[in-house]
Design a protein around this motif. Structure first.
Motif, PDB file in Angstrom:
ATOM      1  N   LYS A 302      15.627 -30.899  10.333  1.00 27.16           N
ATOM      2  CA  LYS A 302      16.700 -31.870  10.108  1.00 27.16           C
ATOM      3  C   LYS A 302      17.216 -31.798   8.670  1.00 27.16           C
ATOM      4  CE  LYS A 302      15.035 -35.107  13.636  1.00 27.16           C
ATOM      5  NZ  LYS A 302      14.632 -36.494  13.934  1.00 27.16           N
ATOM      6  N   ALA A 303      17.403 -30.553   8.220  1.00 21.40           N
ATOM      7  CA  ALA A 303      17.790 -30.314   6.820  1.00 21.40           C
ATOM      8  C   ALA A 303      19.297 -30.422   6.674  1.00 21.40           C
ATOM      9  CB  ALA A 303      17.296 -28.945   6.368  1.00 21.40           C
ATOM     10  N   ARG A 304      19.843 -31.626   6.927  1.00 12.94           N
ATOM     11  CA  ARG A 304      21.290 -31.800   6.821  1.00 12.94           C
ATOM     12  C   ARG A 304      21.801 -31.673   5.384  1.00 12.94           C
ATOM     13  NH1 ARG A 304      19.500 -36.198   9.926  1.00 12.94           N
ATOM     14  NH2 ARG A 304      19.624 -35.827  12.186  1.00 12.94           N
ATOM     15  N   PRO A 305      21.114 -32.254   4.393  1.00 13.95           N
ATOM     16  CA  PRO A 305      21.618 -32.069   3.018  1.00 13.95           C
ATOM     17  C   PRO A 305      21.666 -30.602   2.602  1.00 13.95           C
ATOM     18  CG  PRO A 305      20.057 -33.891   3.095  1.00 13.95           C
ATOM     19  CD  PRO A 305      19.987 -33.216   4.427  1.00 13.95           C
ATOM     20  N   GLU A 306      20.622 -29.831   2.975  1.00 18.85           N
ATOM     21  CA  GLU A 306      20.626 -28.416   2.613  1.00 18.85           C
ATOM     22  C   GLU A 306      21.730 -27.660   3.343  1.00 18.85           C
ATOM     23  OE1 GLU A 306      18.071 -30.191   3.468  1.00 18.85           O
ATOM     24  OE2 GLU A 306      16.765 -30.187   1.692  1.00 18.85           O
ATOM     25  N   ALA A 307      21.946 -28.004   4.618  1.00 19.00           N
ATOM     26  CA  ALA A 307      23.013 -27.348   5.377  1.00 19.00           C
ATOM     27  C   ALA A 307      24.375 -27.698   4.796  1.00 19.00           C
ATOM     28  CB  ALA A 307      22.945 -27.758   6.851  1.00 19.00           C
ATOM     29  N   ALA A 308      24.573 -28.966   4.434  1.00 15.81           N
ATOM     30  CA  ALA A 308      25.846 -29.367   3.817  1.00 15.81           C
ATOM     31  C   ALA A 308      26.058 -28.651   2.493  1.00 15.81           C
ATOM     32  CB  ALA A 308      25.878 -30.886   3.611  1.00 15.81           C
ATOM     33  N   GLU A 309      24.996 -28.497   1.705  1.00 16.92           N
ATOM     34  CA  GLU A 309      25.125 -27.802   0.428  1.00 16.92           C
ATOM     35  C   GLU A 309      25.496 -26.345   0.637  1.00 16.92           C
ATOM     36  OE1 GLU A 309      25.056 -29.330  -2.360  1.00 16.92           O
ATOM     37  OE2 GLU A 309      25.300 -27.559  -3.626  1.00 16.92           O
ATOM     38  N   ALA A 310      24.924 -25.724   1.687  1.00 16.02           N
ATOM     39  CA  ALA A 310      25.257 -24.330   1.990  1.00 16.02           C
ATOM     40  C   ALA A 310      26.722 -24.203   2.398  1.00 16.02           C
ATOM     41  CB  ALA A 310      24.342 -23.801   3.094  1.00 16.02           C
ATOM     42  N   LEU A 311      27.199 -25.131   3.232  1.00 13.83           N
ATOM     43  CA  LEU A 311      28.606 -25.093   3.640  1.00 13.83           C
ATOM     44  C   LEU A 311      29.529 -25.265   2.443  1.00 13.83           C
ATOM     45  CD1 LEU A 311      28.500 -27.219   6.906  1.00 13.83           C
ATOM     46  CD2 LEU A 311      29.072 -24.807   6.731  1.00 13.83           C
ATOM     47  N   ARG A 312      29.213 -26.246   1.598  1.00 13.19           N
ATOM     48  CA  ARG A 312      30.062 -26.477   0.429  1.00 13.19           C
ATOM     49  C   ARG A 312      30.008 -25.304  -0.545  1.00 13.19           C
ATOM     50  NH1 ARG A 312      28.155 -32.810  -0.184  1.00 13.19           N
ATOM     51  NH2 ARG A 312      29.853 -33.713   1.062  1.00 13.19           N
ATOM     52  N   PRO A 357      25.822 -36.259   0.896  1.00 15.04           N
ATOM     53  CA  PRO A 357      25.590 -35.421   2.082  1.00 15.04           C
ATOM     54  C   PRO A 357      25.610 -36.258   3.354  1.00 15.04           C
ATOM     55  CG  PRO A 357      23.535 -35.790   0.904  1.00 15.04           C
ATOM     56  CD  PRO A 357      24.624 -36.354   0.043  1.00 15.04           C
ATOM     57  N   PRO A 358      25.964 -35.666   4.491  1.00 10.96           N
ATOM     58  CA  PRO A 358      25.968 -36.404   5.752  1.00 10.96           C
ATOM     59  C   PRO A 358      24.564 -36.918   6.088  1.00 10.96           C
ATOM     60  CG  PRO A 358      27.110 -34.293   5.977  1.00 10.96           C
ATOM     61  CD  PRO A 358      26.424 -34.279   4.657  1.00 10.96           C
ATOM     62  N   THR A 359      24.532 -38.069   6.735  1.00 12.11           N
ATOM     63  CA  THR A 359      23.251 -38.663   7.115  1.00 12.11           C
ATOM     64  C   THR A 359      22.896 -38.411   8.572  1.00 12.11           C
ATOM     65  OG1 THR A 359      24.374 -40.761   7.595  1.00 12.11           O
ATOM     66  CG2 THR A 359      23.475 -40.468   5.383  1.00 12.11           C
ATOM     67  N   ASP A 360      23.794 -37.767   9.324  1.00 14.51           N
ATOM     68  CA  ASP A 360      23.497 -37.469  10.716  1.00 14.51           C
ATOM     69  C   ASP A 360      24.224 -36.199  11.121  1.00 14.51           C
ATOM     70  OD1 ASP A 360      25.672 -40.145  11.917  1.00 14.51           O
ATOM     71  OD2 ASP A 360      26.108 -38.296  10.839  1.00 14.51           O
ATOM     72  N   ASP A 361      23.935 -35.702  12.323  1.00 20.92           N
ATOM     73  CA  ASP A 361      24.535 -34.468  12.791  1.00 20.92           C
ATOM     74  C   ASP A 361      26.035 -34.599  12.964  1.00 20.92           C
ATOM     75  OD1 ASP A 361      22.040 -33.353  12.790  1.00 20.92           O
ATOM     76  OD2 ASP A 361      21.701 -33.592  14.941  1.00 20.92           O
ATOM     77  N   GLN A 362      26.482 -35.772  13.387  1.00 24.56           N
ATOM     78  CA  GLN A 362      27.925 -35.982  13.555  1.00 24.56           C
ATOM     79  C   GLN A 362      28.663 -35.819  12.231  1.00 24.56           C
ATOM     80  OE1 GLN A 362      28.838 -40.029  14.013  1.00 24.56           O
ATOM     81  NE2 GLN A 362      30.902 -39.653  13.314  1.00 24.56           N
ATOM     82  N   GLY A 363      28.084 -36.370  11.162  1.00 22.70           N
ATOM     83  CA  GLY A 363      28.705 -36.215   9.854  1.00 22.70           C
ATOM     84  C   GLY A 363      28.741 -34.768   9.414  1.00 22.70           C
ATOM     85  N   LEU A 364      27.712 -33.987   9.775  1.00 21.45           N
ATOM     86  CA  LEU A 364      27.692 -32.570   9.418  1.00 21.45           C
ATOM     87  C   LEU A 364      28.803 -31.809  10.146  1.00 21.45           C
ATOM     88  CD1 LEU A 364      26.008 -30.665   7.645  1.00 21.45           C
ATOM     89  CD2 LEU A 364      24.628 -30.146   9.654  1.00 21.45           C
ATOM     90  N   VAL A 365      29.047 -32.178  11.418  1.00 18.46           N
ATOM     91  CA  VAL A 365      30.138 -31.548  12.174  1.00 18.46           C
ATOM     92  C   VAL A 365      31.488 -31.864  11.528  1.00 18.46           C
ATOM     93  CG1 VAL A 365      31.327 -31.527  14.388  1.00 18.46           C
ATOM     94  CG2 VAL A 365      28.848 -31.562  14.324  1.00 18.46           C
ATOM     95  N   VAL A 366      31.698 -33.142  11.177  1.00 16.31           N
ATOM     96  CA  VAL A 366      32.955 -33.537  10.543  1.00 16.31           C
ATOM     97  C   VAL A 366      33.144 -32.799   9.218  1.00 16.31           C
ATOM     98  CG1 VAL A 366      34.204 -35.481   9.527  1.00 16.31           C
ATOM     99  CG2 VAL A 366      32.990 -35.774  11.679  1.00 16.31           C
ATOM    100  N   LEU A 367      32.061 -32.679   8.426  1.00 16.52           N
ATOM    101  CA  LEU A 367      32.157 -31.977   7.142  1.00 16.52           C
ATOM    102  C   LEU A 367      32.500 -30.512   7.337  1.00 16.52           C
ATOM    103  CD1 LEU A 367      31.779 -31.898   4.068  1.00 16.52           C
ATOM    104  CD2 LEU A 367      29.356 -31.461   4.468  1.00 16.52           C
ATOM    105  N   ALA A 368      31.876 -29.852   8.324  1.00 18.33           N
ATOM    106  CA  ALA A 368      32.174 -28.440   8.571  1.00 18.33           C
ATOM    107  C   ALA A 368      33.637 -28.243   8.958  1.00 18.33           C
ATOM    108  CB  ALA A 368      31.253 -27.897   9.662  1.00 18.33           C
TER     109      ALA A 368
END
Length: 391
Positions: A302-312, A357-368
């Motif tokens: 559940k590494a959403r912050p790391e995934a968001a950092e990679a996308l950014r 960083p997003p706090t859930d998977d939905q936020g990660l989708v929106v950020l991507a």
């Protein structure tokens, strides 16, 4: 079994190999994150929509308000929101304030005193555009917080799940450790700043005092206007800000001095690349297996912050060279340059590239999705005139 192949020989410099390997790793992480995000339902993209029934939507709150004789009217433009709220006795909800331009934000803030405007997670750019004496103090994770204030809506709700930005300012009522503040001004609209959208969502509305807090904040007046602006407004003429408007006067001089020192250091340490070397290139493992394994690890952790950092990081790595910026460029400089090139508001750019960083998977989708759209807006070719030259 690991497939093998006859080694081949290539000639390339060690420096280019290391650079190419770093780019490959960035692309690999971005692909793994995209695979993780693509497993989520596409219906979760309309976050905080009063008509959306998925966990990130706000349909439950809209129904709750309607049952208490506070009907919710959804609009998508600032003009509609201002026109409906001009008569007063209205609460205006702005779930994505960073998608509004400065003029639109000030029009909402200048509504009559019988109007309450609730801004959900406004960032520093939004606060600057509003021209109010409110600043971001800290940013934290979402947690159950005690109200700690005398605001009637918070006192009756009790503990609620809040986090994100915490705000501070003069003449404000601060609740939940600053994650909810109210600015009551004479003759103009009452402004509410909510540091996190979580209490408004279907997923956690029924937990703790979230429902009571959300209902209290949005039912202060007869009607509720929900300004669902999912895409950034175009930058109004005269609103573009130069870098000199955003930075202290000593910053440009310091940057020039640092640039000169960097050039001198580069000249001093500069060396010509060594002679090309030969190296074997055996086939070790298929790239798809590596991508799938990395995606499973990200999802399990559940590494959403790391995934968001990679996308950014991948988006900035593509955008900085196009704009003539370096990795050491100031975030405000990067945001202003991207905003000028893409036509997006600087507030929206800053939220997507440097926000929490997003706090859930939905936020990660929106950020991507937002980073994809922003990158496309910057990298699109300039229009071609009738003479065949870029206009």
């Amino acid at each position: 079994m690991i497939p093998t192949a006859t080694p081949v020989t290539s000639t390339r410099s060690p420096w280019r190999f290391r650079t190419g390997f770093g780019v490959f790793l960035l692309v690999l992480v971005a692909i793994a994150t995209w695979l993780l995000a693509s497993t989520q339902s596409t219906g979760q993209r309309a976050a905080l929509d009063p008509d959306a029934a998925h966990p990130g939507g706000s349909r439950a709150l809209a129904v709750l308000l309607g049952n208490h004789d506070h009907p919710v009217a959804k609009v998508t433009t600032t003009d509609d929101a201002v026109r409906r709220a001009a008569a007063g006795d209205v609460t205006v909800v702005v779930p994505f304030p960073y998608n509004l331009g400065g003029e639109s934000l000030r029009r909402l803030a200048d509504l009559p005193a019988t109007v309450r405007v609730v801004f959900v997670q406004p960032d520093a750019f939004t606060l600057d555009d509003l021209k109010v004496d409110v600043q971001i103090d800290t940013a934290g994770i979402v947690d159950t917080v005690d109200p700690g204030c005398s605001l009637p809506e918070a006192a009756s709700a009790g503990n609620a799940q809040l986090g994100g930005y915490a705000y501070t300012g003069d003449g404000v009522t601060s609740c939940y450790d600053g994650h909810l503040i109210v600015l009551d001004r004479p003759s103009t609209a009452e402004l509410v700043f909510l540091g996190s959208p979580d209490p408004l969502t279907n997923e956690v509305l029924a937990e703790n005092g979230n429902a009571a807090l959300s209902l209290g904040l949005l039912s202060a007046h007869r009607d509720v206007i929900w300004l669902q602006r999912n895409a950034p407004e175009p930058i109004a003429e005269g609103e573009a800000r130069s870098l000199s408007d955003l930075l202290p006067r000593w910053i440009p001089t310091t940057l020039w001095m640092l640039a000169a020192a960097g050039l001198l250091a580069a000249f001093w340490q500069g060396r010509r690349l060594s002679a090309p070397v030969a190296e074997p290139l055996p086939v070790i493992v298929r790239s798809t297996e590596t991508v799938e394994g990395r995606a499973r690890l990200y999802r399990r952790a559940k590494a959403r912050p790391e995934a968001a950092e990679a996308l950014r990081g991948a988006a900035l790595a593509r955008l900085r060279p196009v704009l003539g910026l370096s990795a050491q460029s100031d975030p405000r400089e990067v945001c202003e340059a991207i905003a000028e090139r893409s036509g997006w508001p600087a507030a929206a750019v800053g939220q997507h590239l440097y926000g929490p960083p997003p706090t859930d998977d939905q936020g990660l989708v929106v950020l991507a999705d937002a980073l994809d759209a922003l990158t496309a807006a910057v990298l699109k070719p300039p229009p071609v005139s009738d003479e065949g030259k870029p206009s």
